[in-house]
Write an enzyme that holds these catalytic residues in place. Sequence first.
Site, short mmCIF file in Angstrom:
data_model
loop_
_atom_site.label_atom_id
_atom_site.label_comp_id
_atom_site.label_asym_id
_atom_site.label_seq_id
_atom_site.Cartn_x
_atom_site.Cartn_y
_atom_site.Cartn_z
N GLU A 51 45.47 11.91 34.86
CA GLU A 51 45.85 13.08 35.64
C GLU A 51 44.72 13.51 36.57
O GLU A 51 44.97 13.91 37.72
CB GLU A 51 46.27 14.20 34.70
CG GLU A 51 47.56 13.87 33.98
CD GLU A 51 47.93 14.84 32.87
OE1 GLU A 51 49.12 15.17 32.74
OE2 GLU A 51 47.02 15.28 32.14
N GLU B 42 50.44 10.37 26.01
CA GLU B 42 50.60 11.61 25.26
C GLU B 42 51.76 11.56 24.27
O GLU B 42 51.67 12.12 23.16
CB GLU B 42 50.79 12.79 26.22
CG GLU B 42 49.51 13.32 26.84
CD GLU B 42 49.13 12.60 28.12
OE1 GLU B 42 48.29 13.15 28.87
OE2 GLU B 42 49.67 11.50 28.38
#
Length: 253
Positions: free
Chosen positions: A108, A128
């Site tokens: 990210e 995740e």
Amino acid sequence: MSDDILTEVKDGVIVITINRPDAKNAMNKAAAEGIAPALDRLDAEDDLRVAILTGAGGTFCSGMDLKGFLRGESPVVEGRGFGGLTQKSPEKPVIAAVEGYALAGGLELMIACDLVVANSGAKFGIPEAKRGLVAAGGGLLKLPEQIPHKVAMELALTGDFIDAARAYDLGLINRVTDGSAMDGALELAQSIAANGPLAVKVSKQVIEESRGWSLESRWDEQAKLLPQIFMSEDAREGAAAFAEKRKPNWKGK
């Protein structure tokens, strides 16, 4: 600034290094709070043209520091997002120099940068879901803007990694190096720093902001930003330097 973040200036380029190699540069609160002011410095100082974000010890960033997460720590800077970058980008360009892994929050951070140079051995992913979490630091929002929708969906739902060759083919990264990603990033940064700083700044602004402009308004919105370029001293200097076959002396105004 915390020792978790190191900064160095090289010929108009500020290099920002996540310095937690023993933790695979997992992002903690101190590191996030170190990146944000370094990016503020990039925009504030006229002599700085480009930033490079990288990680120490052969890894870019392995994501959020899960030990810190369990302690209730959040590596988010208010108004700036995860790692002090994912929600608010500086006005000037940021290049990610990726060695090793850019995973979860590390990916990210990488996709929040404007350009990416990666070593051929680098790996990328948002795993995740494998930990019962979601890529809420921009992975689910920005990744589908940068690679095909179905590929972004696969990465999010499986948590699997891709290599540098695949990431390059998808357009997720700009350049792949067999050697140092930092050397490649510095080369790219210098090619940007050689250009008119106002032109670089506004070019980034239009590319970023135009994604939210309607088809009917986009030319008008762009036109609002153009006078500061075409009426600038730098525009005249660029034309003069071309005519005189010399390097321009940019003033940033």
